[in-house]
Write a protein that holds these residues in place. Sequence first.
Motif, PDB file in Angstrom:
ATOM      1  N   ALA A 103     -80.667  54.846  50.870  1.00 49.59           N
ATOM      2  CA  ALA A 103     -80.294  54.559  49.479  1.00 49.59           C
ATOM      3  C   ALA A 103     -81.010  55.500  48.516  1.00 49.59           C
ATOM      4  O   ALA A 103     -80.421  55.963  47.527  1.00 49.59           O
ATOM      5  CB  ALA A 103     -80.631  53.101  49.149  1.00 49.59           C
ATOM      6  N   ASN A 104     -82.274  55.809  48.797  1.00 48.42           N
ATOM      7  CA  ASN A 104     -83.017  56.761  47.962  1.00 48.42           C
ATOM      8  C   ASN A 104     -82.361  58.135  47.973  1.00 48.42           C
ATOM      9  O   ASN A 104     -82.196  58.777  46.930  1.00 48.42           O
ATOM     10  CB  ASN A 104     -84.456  56.873  48.457  1.00 48.42           C
ATOM     11  CG  ASN A 104     -85.380  55.854  47.830  1.00 48.42           C
ATOM     12  OD1 ASN A 104     -85.789  55.992  46.685  1.00 48.42           O
ATOM     13  ND2 ASN A 104     -85.698  54.808  48.573  1.00 48.42           N
ATOM     14  N   LYS A 108     -80.525  60.274  44.911  1.00 47.97           N
ATOM     15  CA  LYS A 108     -80.865  61.650  44.513  1.00 47.97           C
ATOM     16  C   LYS A 108     -79.622  62.528  44.474  1.00 47.97           C
ATOM     17  O   LYS A 108     -79.430  63.325  43.546  1.00 47.97           O
ATOM     18  CB  LYS A 108     -81.883  62.228  45.489  1.00 47.97           C
ATOM     19  CG  LYS A 108     -83.320  61.880  45.195  1.00 47.97           C
ATOM     20  CD  LYS A 108     -84.255  62.724  46.041  1.00 47.97           C
ATOM     21  CE  LYS A 108     -85.701  62.484  45.637  1.00 47.97           C
ATOM     22  NZ  LYS A 108     -86.641  63.350  46.387  1.00 47.97           N
ATOM     23  N   ILE A 109     -78.787  62.418  45.509  1.00 44.40           N
ATOM     24  CA  ILE A 109     -77.570  63.231  45.555  1.00 44.40           C
ATOM     25  C   ILE A 109     -76.687  62.934  44.347  1.00 44.40           C
ATOM     26  O   ILE A 109     -76.158  63.852  43.702  1.00 44.40           O
ATOM     27  CB  ILE A 109     -76.820  62.966  46.879  1.00 44.40           C
ATOM     28  CG1 ILE A 109     -77.621  63.526  48.067  1.00 44.40           C
ATOM     29  CG2 ILE A 109     -75.432  63.592  46.841  1.00 44.40           C
ATOM     30  CD1 ILE A 109     -77.045  63.144  49.422  1.00 44.40           C
ATOM     31  N   HIS A 122     -76.978  53.272  43.730  1.00 43.58           N
ATOM     32  CA  HIS A 122     -77.606  53.540  45.031  1.00 43.58           C
ATOM     33  C   HIS A 122     -79.084  53.141  45.009  1.00 43.58           C
ATOM     34  O   HIS A 122     -79.575  52.514  45.963  1.00 43.58           O
ATOM     35  CB  HIS A 122     -77.465  55.014  45.397  1.00 43.58           C
ATOM     36  CG  HIS A 122     -76.081  55.410  45.820  1.00 43.58           C
ATOM     37  ND1 HIS A 122     -75.454  54.862  46.915  1.00 43.58           N
ATOM     38  CD2 HIS A 122     -75.195  56.303  45.286  1.00 43.58           C
ATOM     39  CE1 HIS A 122     -74.248  55.401  47.046  1.00 43.58           C
ATOM     40  NE2 HIS A 122     -74.070  56.272  46.080  1.00 43.58           N
ATOM     41  N   ALA A 123     -79.787  53.504  43.955  1.00 34.64           N
ATOM     42  CA  ALA A 123     -81.216  53.186  43.884  1.00 34.64           C
ATOM     43  C   ALA A 123     -81.439  51.686  43.864  1.00 34.64           C
ATOM     44  O   ALA A 123     -82.413  51.181  44.451  1.00 34.64           O
ATOM     45  CB  ALA A 123     -81.843  53.834  42.654  1.00 34.64           C
ATOM     46  N   SER A 124     -80.545  50.956  43.219  1.00 41.09           N
ATOM     47  CA  SER A 124     -80.703  49.498  43.130  1.00 41.09           C
ATOM     48  C   SER A 124     -80.618  48.842  44.499  1.00 41.09           C
ATOM     49  O   SER A 124     -81.193  47.765  44.722  1.00 41.09           O
ATOM     50  CB  SER A 124     -79.632  48.903  42.207  1.00 41.09           C
ATOM     51  OG  SER A 124     -79.785  49.413  40.884  1.00 41.09           O
ATOM     52  N   ARG A 150     -84.243  55.657  39.724  1.00 49.34           N
ATOM     53  CA  ARG A 150     -83.372  54.885  38.832  1.00 49.34           C
ATOM     54  C   ARG A 150     -83.806  55.022  37.386  1.00 49.34           C
ATOM     55  O   ARG A 150     -82.962  55.011  36.470  1.00 49.34           O
ATOM     56  CB  ARG A 150     -83.373  53.414  39.256  1.00 49.34           C
ATOM     57  CG  ARG A 150     -82.287  52.595  38.572  1.00 49.34           C
ATOM     58  CD  ARG A 150     -82.210  51.186  39.106  1.00 49.34           C
ATOM     59  NE  ARG A 150     -83.317  50.349  38.667  1.00 49.34           N
ATOM     60  CZ  ARG A 150     -83.362  49.025  38.834  1.00 49.34           C
ATOM     61  NH1 ARG A 150     -82.363  48.405  39.448  1.00 49.34           N
ATOM     62  NH2 ARG A 150     -84.405  48.331  38.415  1.00 49.34           N
ATOM     63  N   ALA A 151     -85.115  55.160  37.155  1.00 47.49           N
ATOM     64  CA  ALA A 151     -85.594  55.314  35.777  1.00 47.49           C
ATOM     65  C   ALA A 151     -85.028  56.581  35.140  1.00 47.49           C
ATOM     66  O   ALA A 151     -84.619  56.571  33.974  1.00 47.49           O
ATOM     67  CB  ALA A 151     -87.115  55.338  35.764  1.00 47.49           C
TER      68      ALA A 151
END
Length: 536
Positions: A103-104, A108-109, A122-124, A150-151
């Motif tokens: 997910a990380n 990024k992608i 995705h980050a969530s 996500r920030a």
Amino acid sequence: MSSTLKAPPSPVRRFALVMQVGGAVFFVFGIFPILRRGNTDSWPMCVMAALGIALGSWLLRIGEAGQFLGAAYDRITRGRLDEAEAILDTASTRNGQVLRAIANYRAKIALYRDDAKGAIQHASRAIGGPYAWLGRTEETSMELNARSIRAVAAAMCSEHAMVREDAQAVRMGPLASTEMLSRVTLAEVILLFRDGAYDEAAVLIDEKRKLLLDFATPRERAIVRAMQRAIAQREESPAANPLSSANPGKFEAIPGEARAAAERTVAKSFAQRWLRPLAFLVGIMGVYVGGQSAKPFRSFDLQLALLLLVIAIIVLGRMYRDRQSRQLTHATRAWVDGDLASSEASLRTMVKSPLALFAAQARLHLAQQAARCGQFEQAIDECDHGLSRSTDSATGRQILVPSLLGERATALAALGRHDEATATLQSIEKVNAAFHLMGSFQLGVRLLQAVRRGHLPLARELAMQRTHDLPLPITVETLADALVTTDDANPQSEEAARILHDLAIDRDLRRWLDRVWPDAESKLRAASLMKREGSP
């Protein structure tokens, strides 16, 4: 699965297989009396065997997934995002730790493709429980990393509440790395910039300069510098998003130029270590058989004592490991805050840790601090001490040992010890061919070798091969920027002035550049006096 997506064997594979086989042998010894004679006294041995099999299986899954994730990260840093996504599809698993990592990477992608909302989604997925006990520390760190990504995405969407929530969670997290702290600070700067609070953004950049530049990725540094220029000119941000992945560039693998003798030495020094876990299992078996022969205790008592000992080692080892992780994070944060003395004191305490991997990690951080100041001899010494504590560790060979080798190769190249640098760099592939920072160390070493040999045209060509996302340290990035900026065919006066300003306020960076390229500052001054067209 296509051959391009086949990851090399994990460094922990043999260790995990030995644990599984050893656990199966113990299980046979334990289950035989129960099935043959109905003697239930051997159940502790069955439990201990099951623990060994389960732990070996877990290590095997995590190790193999780590190889795919390392390959995906490598593709991301080279700008080959489609390949990275294909690898992530192949590496999908039900393991929570791996799912958070995937997910990380997908976040990024999405961010690099200017899809801020997709990055948030995705980050969530990497945020929130439940957590596996064995991987709780790693999963917590991955969640903090997801919050930092996500920030940034939330700042691009002007989601103030989400930025504040994620920034607070990362800063309060005891396992938040300097890269995560840098990213949430960048998110706050972006938010201020988008809101038109230019003076506040400028103050925050000045206060957190070291964090935003030293510990950020090249792409994030470029964003900070773009905002600095816009703030200085009181102009609105450029229409093109600085997170765009345009012009990803290319990168070629390092050629084989090491001597045969050095190759043989490397192969011998970093051969697979599998006898140690086997000897451990044989030792436990010997204690059991010897205890039954001497009969100082009943067989059940001996087995139960061994089971309790193994469980105690696992539990106490995990608790001590978490404590060491927090101490390491504290030391790195002290470094960010400019308290080098406190950071070094903490790291010097950690080098005495009974856990070899944490002692080696402390050595790695000390090597990075020494190299940042241009003290390359000390950096090599710290790497050698770290390698002496970690080369026999299967888990250390996944990331830690390659990182120590990469730092050592970089320091050797900076000193002009080219054959040693190349041999050390090539040894990384023998330890872990899927090491995720391979491209970064390859480019850094080749760039330093070209500069030290006086091959500036080759060095400039290498500098132009960088992608936006290749995680270069600020020292190597500054060298690459200086090379491109001082090209006689196309000097860049504004960029040269920016580098000179950075050198004036960062004595360590200036000392580093003077050691690897003594003519850099004079060439930068000459370039800064030239017009954009290249004429005097």
